[in-house]
Design a protein around this motif. Sequence first.
Motif, PDB file in Angstrom:
ATOM      1  N   GLY A  37      31.209  41.842  32.293  1.00 26.74           N
ATOM      2  CA  GLY A  37      29.737  41.626  32.491  1.00 26.74           C
ATOM      3  C   GLY A  37      28.974  42.662  33.795  1.00 26.74           C
ATOM      4  O   GLY A  37      28.090  43.456  33.348  1.00 26.74           O
ATOM      5  N   PHE A  44      25.500  36.141  36.579  1.00 31.24           N
ATOM      6  CA  PHE A  44      26.135  34.923  36.885  1.00 31.24           C
ATOM      7  C   PHE A  44      27.142  35.102  37.305  1.00 31.24           C
ATOM      8  O   PHE A  44      28.383  35.784  35.920  1.00 31.24           O
ATOM      9  CB  PHE A  44      25.164  34.536  35.949  1.00 31.24           C
ATOM     10  N   ILE A  71      30.256  32.765  39.833  1.00 32.69           N
ATOM     11  CA  ILE A  71      30.839  31.328  40.865  1.00 32.69           C
ATOM     12  C   ILE A  71      30.406  32.688  41.974  1.00 32.69           C
ATOM     13  O   ILE A  71      30.307  32.256  43.678  1.00 32.69           O
ATOM     14  CB  ILE A  71      31.665  30.958  40.851  1.00 32.69           C
ATOM     15  N   THR A 113      31.448  36.168  30.491  1.00 36.94           N
ATOM     16  CA  THR A 113      32.770  36.314  30.372  1.00 36.94           C
ATOM     17  C   THR A 113      33.635  35.523  31.943  1.00 36.94           C
ATOM     18  O   THR A 113      34.645  36.462  31.983  1.00 36.94           O
ATOM     19  CB  THR A 113      32.711  38.070  30.653  1.00 36.94           C
ATOM     20  N   GLY A 169      35.843  33.986  33.653  1.00 34.26           N
ATOM     21  CA  GLY A 169      37.206  33.312  33.540  1.00 34.26           C
ATOM     22  C   GLY A 169      38.173  34.151  33.923  1.00 34.26           C
ATOM     23  O   GLY A 169      37.670  34.569  34.955  1.00 34.26           O
ATOM     24  N   ILE A 170      39.229  34.490  33.925  1.00 30.69           N
ATOM     25  CA  ILE A 170      39.860  35.339  34.444  1.00 30.69           C
ATOM     26  C   ILE A 170      40.614  36.375  33.001  1.00 30.69           C
ATOM     27  O   ILE A 170      41.097  35.396  31.946  1.00 30.69           O
ATOM     28  CB  ILE A 170      41.280  34.400  35.720  1.00 30.69           C
ATOM     29  N   MET A 181      32.788  37.858  20.247  1.00 26.93           N
ATOM     30  CA  MET A 181      32.975  38.930  20.102  1.00 26.93           C
ATOM     31  C   MET A 181      35.133  39.447  19.987  1.00 26.93           C
ATOM     32  O   MET A 181      35.096  39.250  21.531  1.00 26.93           O
ATOM     33  CB  MET A 181      32.528  40.273  21.539  1.00 26.93           C
ATOM     34  N   ALA A 182      35.012  39.899  19.163  1.00 30.98           N
ATOM     35  CA  ALA A 182      36.851  40.791  19.668  1.00 30.98           C
ATOM     36  C   ALA A 182      36.979  41.681  18.373  1.00 30.98           C
ATOM     37  O   ALA A 182      37.190  42.842  18.191  1.00 30.98           O
ATOM     38  CB  ALA A 182      37.956  39.066  18.739  1.00 30.98           C
ATOM     39  N   PRO A 215      34.845  46.910  25.543  1.00 28.73           N
ATOM     40  CA  PRO A 215      34.434  45.822  24.907  1.00 28.73           C
ATOM     41  C   PRO A 215      32.585  45.313  25.230  1.00 28.73           C
ATOM     42  O   PRO A 215      32.343  44.733  24.791  1.00 28.73           O
ATOM     43  CB  PRO A 215      35.416  44.663  25.642  1.00 28.73           C
TER      44      PRO A 215
HETATM   45  P1  A3D Z   1      36.764  39.880  35.696  1.00 26.06           P
HETATM   46  O1  A3D Z   1      36.803  41.570  35.700  1.00 26.06           O
HETATM   47  O2  A3D Z   1      38.028  39.159  36.219  1.00 26.06           O
HETATM   48  O3  A3D Z   1      35.578  38.700  35.928  1.00 26.06           O
HETATM   49  C1  A3D Z   1      35.534  38.025  35.396  1.00 26.06           C
HETATM   50  C2  A3D Z   1      34.509  36.823  36.210  1.00 26.06           C
HETATM   51  O4  A3D Z   1      34.528  35.493  35.625  1.00 26.06           O
HETATM   52  C3  A3D Z   1      34.754  36.759  37.788  1.00 26.06           C
HETATM   53  O5  A3D Z   1      34.144  38.216  38.942  1.00 26.06           O
HETATM   54  C4  A3D Z   1      35.087  35.618  37.698  1.00 26.06           C
HETATM   55  O6  A3D Z   1      34.045  35.564  39.450  1.00 26.06           O
HETATM   56  C5  A3D Z   1      34.165  34.889  36.605  1.00 26.06           C
HETATM   57  N1  A3D Z   1      34.084  33.656  37.369  1.00 26.06           N
HETATM   58  C6  A3D Z   1      34.598  33.034  37.743  1.00 26.06           C
HETATM   59  N2  A3D Z   1      35.373  31.230  36.481  1.00 26.06           N
HETATM   60  C7  A3D Z   1      33.548  31.613  36.445  1.00 26.06           C
HETATM   61  C8  A3D Z   1      32.568  30.449  36.604  1.00 26.06           C
HETATM   62  N3  A3D Z   1      33.730  28.934  36.518  1.00 26.06           N
HETATM   63  N4  A3D Z   1      31.834  30.566  36.344  1.00 26.06           N
HETATM   64  C9  A3D Z   1      31.008  32.213  36.106  1.00 26.06           C
HETATM   65  N5  A3D Z   1      32.149  32.741  36.485  1.00 26.06           N
HETATM   66  C10 A3D Z   1      33.607  32.961  36.601  1.00 26.06           C
HETATM   67  O7  A3D Z   1      37.620  39.676  34.006  1.00 26.06           O
HETATM   68  P2  A3D Z   1      37.178  41.049  33.099  1.00 26.06           P
HETATM   69  O8  A3D Z   1      35.083  41.191  32.838  1.00 26.06           O
HETATM   70  O9  A3D Z   1      37.371  42.044  32.489  1.00 26.06           O
HETATM   71  O10 A3D Z   1      37.086  40.234  31.525  1.00 26.06           O
HETATM   72  C11 A3D Z   1      36.518  38.559  31.724  1.00 26.06           C
HETATM   73  C12 A3D Z   1      36.962  38.261  30.439  1.00 26.06           C
HETATM   74  O11 A3D Z   1      36.833  38.828  28.732  1.00 26.06           O
HETATM   75  C13 A3D Z   1      38.981  37.374  30.127  1.00 26.06           C
HETATM   76  O12 A3D Z   1      38.807  37.066  30.001  1.00 26.06           O
HETATM   77  C14 A3D Z   1      39.039  38.375  30.013  1.00 26.06           C
HETATM   78  O13 A3D Z   1      40.538  38.186  28.961  1.00 26.06           O
HETATM   79  C15 A3D Z   1      37.695  39.073  28.307  1.00 26.06           C
HETATM   80  N6  A3D Z   1      38.127  40.105  27.333  1.00 26.06           N
HETATM   81  C16 A3D Z   1      38.518  39.332  26.532  1.00 26.06           C
HETATM   82  C17 A3D Z   1      38.432  40.774  24.961  1.00 26.06           C
HETATM   83  C18 A3D Z   1      37.811  40.733  23.116  1.00 26.06           C
HETATM   84  O14 A3D Z   1      38.107  41.594  23.109  1.00 26.06           O
HETATM   85  C19 A3D Z   1      37.868  38.684  23.185  1.00 26.06           C
HETATM   86  C20 A3D Z   1      38.208  42.130  25.711  1.00 26.06           C
HETATM   87  C21 A3D Z   1      38.558  42.391  27.394  1.00 26.06           C
HETATM   88  C22 A3D Z   1      38.105  41.141  27.974  1.00 26.06           C
END
Ligand code: A3D
Length: 320
Positions: free
Chosen positions: A15, A33, A35, A78, A80-81, A144-145, A235
């Motif tokens: 994000g 945005f 939580i 994005t 989630g965890i 996106m993948a 990503p």
């Molecule tokens: P991360 O840095 O943990 O950011 C996720 C954010 O989501 C955190 O700041 C959380 O507080 C927030 N969050 C959790 N629950 C909620 C909610 N209910 N509403 C709003 N915000 C919330 O993770 P990241 O930024 O590294 O990755 C995010 C996602 O992308 C994960 O699910 C990864 O697995 C996914 N991802 C996908 C790819 C693809 O190629 C598809 C590549 C890399 C990561």
Amino acid sequence: MARKKIALIGSGMIGGTLAHLAAMKELGDIVLFDIAEGIPQGKALDLAQSGPVEGFDANLKGANSYEDIAGADVCIVTAGIPRKPGMSRDDLLGINLKVMKAVGEGIAQYAPDAFVICITNPLDAMVWALREFSGLPHQKVVGMAGVLDSARFRHFLAEEFQVSVEDVTAFVLGGHGDTMVPVIEYSTVAGIPVPDLIKMGWSTQERIDAIVARTRSGGGEIVGLLKTGSAFYAPATSAIAMAESYLKDKKRLLPCAAHLTGQYGVDDLYVGVPIVIGAGGVERIVEIELKGEAKANFDTSVAAVKELLVACKGIDGSLG
Ligand code: A3D
């Protein structure tokens, strides 16, 4: 013309990087945005303070309320965890499904006209669930993948052939997971297909097979190195390319998870296929001919996505 509005749902590693890229490219005003309280506000302020140095004009705002995404033109999800070492993308299913429900409802209420790009894993299931929970038109919700997986494949191929990444095009189709399908017949260096380059002695089948395998586990390789999270630079860049194609009606042809209604023999599933993204969202689904191993791999990939959806429906009865 008023600036466009980009809402980033989830202000973690991806994000924050999305906000940085969107601001640097002046794609519009940005709402981060989350939580978590303070994180989106802190990142928005930090990024806003880079504006005078970089010379970009964009309003950046951090938010913990969905009201702030009102009227967004693009939402990139994005929330989630992310995967931790030893965790598969599918382990994330239960937790992130609940998050998609909250996000889908928030978008439906405040940004029903947005183009929505989902990144949260397990991608093909989460984008499907997000579309179901939001009720938005299928052509306005994509995953996106493929752009990322193809970029990884392109990077490895450029290294192998010792040529510029700019001249390497590649297609990775199917689900985003261990069953993804790097299609070497449609991957080229300046139009010369990889199988021809093998014949020309630029590489060997064994070395290309190893690159295909490395691409398939490209995300896991980075998780193993970072130890505290998953990839975020590439990503984010990949999702921004999709958002830009929508906002500027560029009509780029990109591999993305799109909703299929019979194409490739698949019905009501999100799977990675080539699509054209323009002002109408998903304007075209491109059906290329898959043969032999690529077709078999694609079918395996589709079966894996179907299994995930069965699991989703088991967890949340409203998705039946
Ligand atoms: P991360 O840095 O943990 O950011 C996720 C954010 O989501 C955190 O700041 C959380 O507080 C927030 N969050 C959790 N629950 C909620 C909610 N209910 N509403 C709003 N915000 C919330 O993770 P990241 O930024 O590294 O990755 C995010 C996602 O992308 C994960 O699910 C990864 O697995 C996914 N991802 C996908 C790819 C693809 O190629 C598809 C590549 C890399 C990561």
